[in-house]
Structures are given as C-alpha cells and as structure tokens.
Scaffold this motif. Structure first.
Motif, PDB file in Angstrom:
ATOM      1  N   ASN A  77       0.822  -1.211   0.000  1.00 37.13           N
ATOM      2  CA  ASN A  77       0.000   0.000   0.000  1.00 37.13           C
ATOM      3  C   ASN A  77       0.852   1.256   0.000  1.00 37.13           C
ATOM      4  N   GLU A  78       1.961   1.228   0.714  1.00 38.43           N
ATOM      5  CA  GLU A  78       2.868   2.377   0.722  1.00 38.43           C
ATOM      6  C   GLU A  78       3.426   2.593  -0.682  1.00 38.43           C
ATOM      7  N   ALA A 137      14.690 -10.453  -0.834  1.00 36.69           N
ATOM      8  CA  ALA A 137      13.447  -9.775  -0.462  1.00 36.69           C
ATOM      9  C   ALA A 137      13.179  -9.927   1.036  1.00 36.69           C
ATOM     10  N   ARG A 138      13.402 -11.123   1.544  1.00 35.31           N
ATOM     11  CA  ARG A 138      13.153 -11.371   2.970  1.00 35.31           C
ATOM     12  C   ARG A 138      14.111 -10.533   3.828  1.00 35.31           C
ATOM     13  N   MET A 139      15.378 -10.450   3.419  1.00 31.00           N
ATOM     14  CA  MET A 139      16.346  -9.645   4.179  1.00 31.00           C
ATOM     15  C   MET A 139      15.943  -8.175   4.179  1.00 31.00           C
ATOM     16  N   LEU A 140      15.467  -7.674   3.048  1.00 30.77           N
ATOM     17  CA  LEU A 140      15.071  -6.270   2.978  1.00 30.77           C
ATOM     18  C   LEU A 140      13.805  -5.998   3.778  1.00 30.77           C
ATOM     19  N   GLU A 141      12.852  -6.929   3.719  1.00 26.04           N
ATOM     20  CA  GLU A 141      11.630  -6.758   4.507  1.00 26.04           C
ATOM     21  C   GLU A 141      11.959  -6.779   6.000  1.00 26.04           C
ATOM     22  N   ASP A 142      12.862  -7.688   6.395  1.00 27.72           N
ATOM     23  CA  ASP A 142      13.285  -7.736   7.797  1.00 27.72           C
ATOM     24  C   ASP A 142      13.935  -6.418   8.199  1.00 27.72           C
ATOM     25  N   ARG A 143      14.755  -5.863   7.308  1.00 30.03           N
ATOM     26  CA  ARG A 143      15.431  -4.593   7.592  1.00 30.03           C
ATOM     27  C   ARG A 143      14.418  -3.457   7.743  1.00 30.03           C
ATOM     28  N   GLU A 144      13.392  -3.448   6.862  1.00 29.07           N
ATOM     29  CA  GLU A 144      12.364  -2.406   6.943  1.00 29.07           C
ATOM     30  C   GLU A 144      11.587  -2.512   8.249  1.00 29.07           C
ATOM     31  N   LEU A 145      11.261  -3.742   8.666  1.00 30.45           N
ATOM     32  CA  LEU A 145      10.556  -3.930   9.931  1.00 30.45           C
ATOM     33  C   LEU A 145      11.442  -3.517  11.110  1.00 30.45           C
ATOM     34  N   GLN A 146      12.723  -3.828  11.017  1.00 29.74           N
ATOM     35  CA  GLN A 146      13.656  -3.431  12.083  1.00 29.74           C
ATOM     36  C   GLN A 146      13.735  -1.905  12.169  1.00 29.74           C
ATOM     37  N   ASP A 147      13.786  -1.235  11.025  1.00 26.56           N
ATOM     38  CA  ASP A 147      13.822   0.231  11.025  1.00 26.56           C
ATOM     39  C   ASP A 147      12.558   0.806  11.667  1.00 26.56           C
ATOM     40  N   HIS A 167       8.400  -1.579  32.830  1.00 27.17           N
ATOM     41  CA  HIS A 167       8.715  -0.719  31.681  1.00 27.17           C
ATOM     42  C   HIS A 167       8.707  -1.522  30.385  1.00 27.17           C
ATOM     43  N   TYR A 168       9.264  -2.721  30.439  1.00 29.82           N
ATOM     44  CA  TYR A 168       9.342  -3.544  29.226  1.00 29.82           C
ATOM     45  C   TYR A 168       7.945  -3.967  28.765  1.00 29.82           C
ATOM     46  N   GLN A 169       7.106  -4.407  29.695  1.00 32.97           N
ATOM     47  CA  GLN A 169       5.750  -4.824  29.327  1.00 32.97           C
ATOM     48  C   GLN A 169       4.939  -3.646  28.782  1.00 32.97           C
ATOM     49  N   GLU A 170       5.048  -2.492  29.416  1.00 28.61           N
ATOM     50  CA  GLU A 170       4.336  -1.301  28.934  1.00 28.61           C
ATOM     51  C   GLU A 170       4.869  -0.869  27.563  1.00 28.61           C
ATOM     52  N   SER A 171       6.169  -1.007  27.356  1.00 28.76           N
ATOM     53  CA  SER A 171       6.773  -0.665  26.063  1.00 28.76           C
ATOM     54  C   SER A 171       6.233  -1.562  24.963  1.00 28.76           C
ATOM     55  N   LEU A 172       6.110  -2.848  25.265  1.00 27.49           N
ATOM     56  CA  LEU A 172       5.568  -3.780  24.267  1.00 27.49           C
ATOM     57  C   LEU A 172       4.145  -3.407  23.877  1.00 27.49           C
ATOM     58  N   LYS A 173       3.344  -2.998  24.860  1.00 20.88           N
ATOM     59  CA  LYS A 173       1.971  -2.563  24.566  1.00 20.88           C
ATOM     60  C   LYS A 173       1.989  -1.323  23.666  1.00 20.88           C
ATOM     61  N   LEU A 174       2.854  -0.360  23.986  1.00 19.86           N
ATOM     62  CA  LEU A 174       2.953   0.861  23.183  1.00 19.86           C
ATOM     63  C   LEU A 174       3.442   0.546  21.766  1.00 19.86           C
ATOM     64  N   LEU A 175       4.393  -0.374  21.646  1.00 21.80           N
ATOM     65  CA  LEU A 175       4.907  -0.737  20.322  1.00 21.80           C
ATOM     66  C   LEU A 175       3.858  -1.487  19.497  1.00 21.80           C
ATOM     67  N   ARG A 176       3.068  -2.333  20.155  1.00 21.57           N
ATOM     68  CA  ARG A 176       1.969  -3.005  19.430  1.00 21.57           C
ATOM     69  C   ARG A 176       0.995  -1.967  18.879  1.00 21.57           C
ATOM     70  N   SER A 177       0.675  -0.990  19.706  1.00 21.57           N
ATOM     71  CA  SER A 177      -0.225   0.083  19.275  1.00 21.57           C
ATOM     72  C   SER A 177       0.395   0.875  18.127  1.00 21.57           C
ATOM     73  N   TYR A 178       1.694   1.149  18.213  1.00 19.04           N
ATOM     74  CA  TYR A 178       2.426   1.868  17.168  1.00 19.04           C
ATOM     75  C   TYR A 178       2.336   1.108  15.843  1.00 19.04           C
ATOM     76  N   ASN A 182      -1.184   1.226  14.431  1.00 21.50           N
ATOM     77  CA  ASN A 182      -1.441   2.525  13.789  1.00 21.50           C
ATOM     78  C   ASN A 182      -0.816   2.602  12.406  1.00 21.50           C
ATOM     79  N   ILE A 183       0.397   2.093  12.264  1.00 17.54           N
ATOM     80  CA  ILE A 183       1.058   2.072  10.954  1.00 17.54           C
ATOM     81  C   ILE A 183       0.240   1.237   9.984  1.00 17.54           C
TER      82      ILE A 183
END
Length: 192
Positions: free
Chosen positions: A11-12, A118-128, A172-183, A186-187
C-alpha cells in the motif's frame, strides 16, 4: 513457495506510485531512498563493479521518472523496479559482452535467491520501523527496550545499571511492548 509482501509495504508503494504519476519529487525521493540499496545490491551482484552498478541505478531511476506517465497498470513497485534493473543489466551485458560477461557468470554462482534478498530487505524495513517506535517511547522505557534488544543483560543487570528495581524494568518492558503493538497497529491502519 514465494513469500507475499506485507500489505503495508504494498500500500505504501501504491501511494508513492500514485504521487509519482503526479510528478511529486518527494515521492520520487522516497522511492529512491527505499529501493536504492536493494537495486544496487542486485546490479553489483551481476556486474561486480560499483561504478557500473551506480550507472545502472541512475539509468533505472531516470527512466522511472521519465516514463511514469506511460505506465497505466497496477504494479508492485518493488518488482517493477527489479525487472527494470535486471532488464537493463541484461541489455548492458549483451551490448558490452567482453567487459561484463565473465563478471556476470561469476556472479551467477553465488547470487542469493530473490526470496532471500526480499526477505532480508523486509526484515530490515521492519527493524527500522521498530527502532523508530522505540525512539518515540519515554526515556526509561526506551532505555530498557534498547538494553533488552542490544545486549544479553538480564533484568537484574539492567536494573543495576539503570539504578531501578527489577520489577520496574519488567514493568517498563511490558508497557513498552503494549505501546509498540499500538504503534505498529497505527502504521498498519494508516497504510491500509
């Protein structure tokens, strides 16, 4: 079995391509930034010459800019750019056989599969995307996440280094995971 490209990526690319058809220079820059490294790696694998690989990319991106208005099909932009690049390389090899053919044959021996690239690039994009999400976290949550991600430190060791309790590190780690899931949700929502 070929791995499907994630919907957000497709979609992007579609949104960028629509903007590109409207001659949007920022969309062109985004496409260039997103695919330059991938296409360069492809060209270099075949040609084994960095100057020639850069020339190929320059040709491909100029051709994309010039011919965008003529492309009237729904495309997977990544595959389209890959095909343009590979076709230009093959034409280059055909026209300059002596200069390129030996490098081309050598490159075929150790060329990784397209799916692997392709898999390496997709992994890199997800890591970014993950690192962008972590950067947006509050300072202590960000530090806990980065220590968990970048080191093999235990929660106890992280707590000692940060001067906080083990319970606070876990919290902090558990709350961060929740925030990252939400992030990430949203994407996904934005790109759909």
């Amino acid at each position: 079995m070929q791995k499907e490209m994630p919907d957000y990526n497709r979609n992007e690319d579609h949104a960028l391509f629509i903007l590109l058809k409207k001659r949007d220079k920022e969309a062109f820059s985004a496409i260039y930034a997103k695919y330059h490294r991938y296409l360069y790696a492809l060209a270099f694998k075949y040609l084994k010459d960095s100057g020639m690989a850069e020339d190929v990319l320059q040709h491909v991106f100029v051709k994309l800019w010039e011919s965008t208005a003529e492309i009237h099909i729904e495309i997977n932009l990544k595959n389209y750019l890959y095909t343009m690049t590979k076709n230009f390389i093959l034409n280059l090899i055909r026209d300059h056989k002596e200069a390129v053919s030996l490098s081309y044959m050598n490159a075929q021996i150790d060329l990784p599969a397209e799916d692997d690239i392709a898999r390496m690039l997709e992994d890199r994009e997800l890591q970014d995307l993950l690192y962008k999400g972590i950067e947006a976290l509050p300072p202590q949550k960000k530090e806990v996440c980065m220590r968990r991600l970048k080191t093999s430190d235990s929660n106890q060791l992280i707590a000692e280094k940060m001067g906080i309790s083990v319970h606070t590190v876990k919290s902090h780690y558990q709350e961060s995971l929740k925030l990252l899931r939400s992030y990430f949700q949203n994407i996904k929502t934005i790109l759909l």
